[in-house]
Design an enzyme around this catalytic site. Structure first.
Site, mmCIF file in Angstrom:
data_model
loop_
_atom_site.group_PDB
_atom_site.id
_atom_site.type_symbol
_atom_site.label_atom_id
_atom_site.label_comp_id
_atom_site.label_asym_id
_atom_site.label_seq_id
_atom_site.Cartn_x
_atom_site.Cartn_y
_atom_site.Cartn_z
ATOM 1 N N ASP A 1 0.882 -1.165 0.000
ATOM 2 C CA ASP A 1 0.000 0.000 0.000
ATOM 3 C C ASP A 1 0.920 1.215 0.000
ATOM 4 O OD1 ASP A 1 -2.351 1.561 0.160
ATOM 5 O OD2 ASP A 1 -2.103 1.726 2.336
ATOM 6 N N GLU B 1 -1.012 -1.222 -4.913
ATOM 7 C CA GLU B 1 -2.220 -0.434 -5.159
ATOM 8 C C GLU B 1 -1.966 0.520 -6.311
ATOM 9 O OE1 GLU B 1 -4.974 1.103 -1.975
ATOM 10 O OE2 GLU B 1 -4.051 2.973 -2.649
ATOM 11 N N ASP C 1 -2.743 1.248 6.875
ATOM 12 C CA ASP C 1 -1.890 0.974 5.713
ATOM 13 C C ASP C 1 -1.428 -0.483 5.706
ATOM 14 O OD1 ASP C 1 -1.380 3.965 4.852
ATOM 15 O OD2 ASP C 1 -0.997 3.839 7.003
#
Length: 185
Positions: A7, A68, A141
């Site tokens: 992330d 991501e 996160d």
């Protein structure tokens, strides 16, 4: 399949490793956050993220890295930091010939919770449940990194079938003008 989920973020870059196959229970092998000081020079922050991701790759030896996909936000500074951290993760994987998959936040949320509009708490709760953890990983996160890895493991079989179908549909050779017959009437 062992997947490192990333992330990306310049201050907090979530990382998590999940192992398993679609349709079977999954196992978390590790979760954490690579942190950089917000007041540090950007180049130093990127080096710190690179070193952190390299350490995770060394320790866990994933078969794939799921990152991501950067999406547009109103805050250009946030987008730039996210894009830079994302590029570092992709670079680290590429150096090792590890495939990289990109997933949008809504794809991940839909895969994990059933809704592409789920909030952070819902994602954290489902990651906790799916990986049979005692509590949601903190910060968010870290939970998001695990969600990325889970999403990819679950979606990989369908993505592989789609890729094979696309490859089979491609012509084996492209005709040149010399090999095309002229049709006259």
């Amino acid at each position: 399949m062992r997947v490192l989920g990333v992330d990306p973020g310049l201050t907090r870059c979530g990382v998590g490793v999940v192992e398993g196959v679609a349709g079977r229970p999954l196992a978390m092998l590790g979760v954490g956050v690579v942190r950089t000081p917000p007041d540090a020079e950007a180049g130093r922050r990127l080096v710190a993220i690179e070193q952190g991701i390299e350490a995770w790759l060394d320790e866990h030896r994933p078969e794939l890295v799921a990152v991501e996909r950067v999406f547009a936000q109103h805050n250009v500074r946030t987008v730039m930091g996210t894009a830079q951290a994302s590029a570092i993760a992709m670079l680290c994987a590429a150096r090792r010939d590890i495939p990289v998959a990109l997933h949008t936040p809504s794809e991940v949320k839909a895969a994990i919770t059933g809704s592409g509009r789920a909030d952070k708490a819902q994602v954290g709760a489902m990651v906790t449940r799916l990986l049979r953890l005692d509590a949601p990983p903190k910060p968010a996160d870290a939970a998001d990194a695990l969600a990325l890895a889970i999403c990819h493991i679950w979606r990989a079989p369908a993505l592989n079938r789609l890729q094979r179908a696309q490859e089979a549909a491609r012509p084996s050779r492209i005709p040149t003008t010399a090999s095309v017959r002229k049709v006259t009437r």
